[in-house]
Design an enzyme around this catalytic site. Structure first.
Site, PDB file in Angstrom:
ATOM      1  N   LYS A 130       0.870  -1.178   0.000  1.00 31.09           N
ATOM      2  CA  LYS A 130       0.000   0.000   0.000  1.00 31.09           C
ATOM      3  C   LYS A 130       0.898   1.217   0.000  1.00 31.09           C
ATOM      4  O   LYS A 130       2.038   1.150   0.470  1.00 31.09           O
ATOM      5  CB  LYS A 130      -0.881  -0.003   1.258  1.00 31.09           C
ATOM      6  CG  LYS A 130      -2.111   0.847   1.155  1.00 31.09           C
ATOM      7  CD  LYS A 130      -3.274   0.132   0.471  1.00 31.09           C
ATOM      8  CE  LYS A 130      -4.425   1.052   0.172  1.00 31.09           C
ATOM      9  NZ  LYS A 130      -5.596   0.340  -0.366  1.00 31.09           N
ATOM     10  N   ASP A 170      -6.926   4.306  -4.725  1.00 26.33           N
ATOM     11  CA  ASP A 170      -7.595   4.188  -3.420  1.00 26.33           C
ATOM     12  C   ASP A 170      -8.201   5.575  -3.179  1.00 26.33           C
ATOM     13  O   ASP A 170      -8.445   6.314  -4.146  1.00 26.33           O
ATOM     14  CB  ASP A 170      -6.598   3.779  -2.317  1.00 26.33           C
ATOM     15  CG  ASP A 170      -7.280   3.404  -1.000  1.00 26.33           C
ATOM     16  OD1 ASP A 170      -7.895   2.335  -0.939  1.00 26.33           O
ATOM     17  OD2 ASP A 170      -7.219   4.199  -0.042  1.00 26.33           O
TER      18      ASP A 170
END
Ligand code: NDP
Length: 450
Positions: A130, A170
């Site tokens: 991430k 995201d």
């Protein structure tokens, strides 16, 4: 949980907190996983001896960098850039980039940790990662966003690649940002590869990727409902958020016969008792992606109510799909939802329910699908985009949607396998954590001390 297990969980968490001070979202995510895994690991001691949990909660690599860029006034701005490469035991690191002022190391580590188990659940060969920045795309011009993305990728491109680490979108990162970053990667590396997913259709993107997380969370809810011989037909559905995920959850719920009555953003929620139909939803997509406006404008155009600064959970609904951000359902919200008759929660967002809220759902024995299972459709379809890029082919909409649907059904089966308790109640938290863990743990053991 037996006292013996509780003591082991506490001991483990003390070490995590000491090693990672101040990272409260990371502690929260690890705690939730460790609570379900410790009993399983005690029954399967080879995982304990190999210290798999300890290894999984330490990133393989953390990259931190400076992102300097120039705003439209000619002033220099500096943001932080991050990439957490958490675990590559079953495939290249894979996970989104988040651009939001709240981004910090702890939040990205929580997301990367969850991502490892989520990616494993999809059955596709993807490790977990991430990244992102504390940059806020809101209120910035397209040129400012482009200059930021170019600067961000100028550093990030040294660390990623189609066989190494493949980021996606995201919060705050949609098609526009992916485009600017892909362009910069291509320019610097002089290669056209599938280094990012969520790309435009003309340049390597996959059909259904934008829809995948919202569709997937709805498919997962559909599977949960089936276990109680129910479906979406005629159900009232509360959805939060109005970004990449929420609109497509709205679309799929509506297609399946449900009525979506709320959406939200960080300024508040809208309530439309008549339901957010196809025409209204198309307008919301335009509002968010073209006009880049606020959800409160919905009420001026279509009627209903705007609840400033409030989340949608006070509404009477059968199903709730939180699709905005972490910790957006607290204990009180969860109690209100259950009291009002909500019997199914499927998380489009990552960790939207606080631990206390999760406890309320589990104690009430409602259908509760945690994010790492329910929103895995997004990354699964990113995996399908990677496959198409490697084959240099594009699949049809129907093909990708069918694959996505099958993956969500299979994730549900895995949760059922590992999460069904003696009384028949399916604890999806336990099911998803154990189901995701086994494959990664076995691969780590097979690969030696990595
Ligand atoms: P977007 O930025 O497109 O949308 C996020 C939405 O949530 C916006 O409406 C935003 O409002 C709102 N929101 C964000 N932060 C807050 C906050 N602190 N309080 C209240 N509202 C907030 O993000 P995505 O739709 O991509 O992501 C939503 C969630 O889904 C996240 O948890 C993400 O991690 C998760 N997810 C996303 C995937 C994807 O494919 N995009 C895949 C899997 C999970 P505003 O515009 O006002 O900020």
């Amino acid at each position: 949980m037996a006292n013996m297990y509780q003591a082991l969980v506490d001991e483990f968490m003390t070490k995590i907190k000491t090693r990672n001070p101040g990272e409260k979202e990371f502690h929260q995510a690890v705690h939730e996983v460790v609570e379900s895994l410790i009993p399983f690991i005690e029954e399967n001691p080879h995982y304990k001896h190999a210290k798999i949990l300890e290894r999984m909660s330490e990133p393989e690599r953390v990259i931190l960098f400076r992102v300097p860029w120039m705003d439209d006034k000619g002033e220099i701005q500096i943001n932080k850039g991050y990439r957490i490469e958490m675990n590559s035991s079953i495939g290249p690191y894979k996970g989104g980039l988040r651009f939001h002022p709240t981004v910090n190391l702890g939040i990205l580590k929580f997301l990367a940790f969850e991502q490892v188990l989520k990616n494993s659940l999809t059955t596709l060969p993807m490790g977990g990662g991430k990244g992102g920045s504390d940059f806020d795309p809101k209120g910035k011009s397209d040129n400012e966003v482009m200059r930021f993305c170019q600067s961000f990728m100028t550093e990030l491109c040294k660390h990623i690649g189609p066989n190494t680490d493949v980021p996606a979108g995201d919060i705050g990162v949609g098609g526009r940002e992916i485009g600017f970053m892909f362009g910069q990667y291509k320019r610097i590396r002089n290669e056209f590869t599938g280094v990012l997913t969520g790309k435009g259709l003309e340049w390597g993107g996959s059909l259904i990727r934008p829809e995948a997380t919202g569709y997937g969370a709805t498919y997962f809810a559909e599977e949960m409902l089936k276990t109680r011989k129910m479906d979406f037909n005629g159900k009232l559905v509360a959805i939060s958020g109005s970004g990449n995920v929420a609109p497509y959850a709205t679309e799929k719920v509506t297609q399946l016969g449900g009525k979506v009555i709320t959406l939200s953003d960080s300024e508040g929620s809208i309530y439309d008792p008549k339901g957010i139909d196809k025409e209204k939803l198309e307008w919301v997509l335009w509002l968010k992606n073209v006009k880049r406006g606020r959800i409160k404008e919905y009420v001026e155009k279509w009627g209903g109510e705007f609840w400033p600064g409030e989340r949608p959970w006070k509404v009477k609904c059968d199903v709730a799909l939180p699709c905005a951000t972490q910790n957006e359902i607290d204990e009180n919200d969860a109690r209100i939802l259950v009291k009002n008759g909500c019997f199914c929660v499927s998380e489009g967002a990552n960790m939207p329910s606080t631990p206390e809220a999760v406890e309320v759902f589990i104690n009430a024995k409602i259908l509760y699908g945690p994010g790492k299972a329910a929103n895995a459709g997004g990354v699964a379809t990113s995996g399908l985009e990677m496959t198409q890029n490697s084959m240099r082919l594009s699949w049809t909409r129907e093909q990708v949607d069918k694959e996505l649907h099958t993956i969500m059904i299979n994730i549900h089966k895995t949760c059922e396998k590992y999460g069904t308790e003696k009384d028949g109640f399916i604890n999806y938290v336990k099911g998803a954590n154990i189901g995701g863990f086994v494959k990664v743990a076995d691969a780590m053991i097979a690969q030696g001390l990595v």
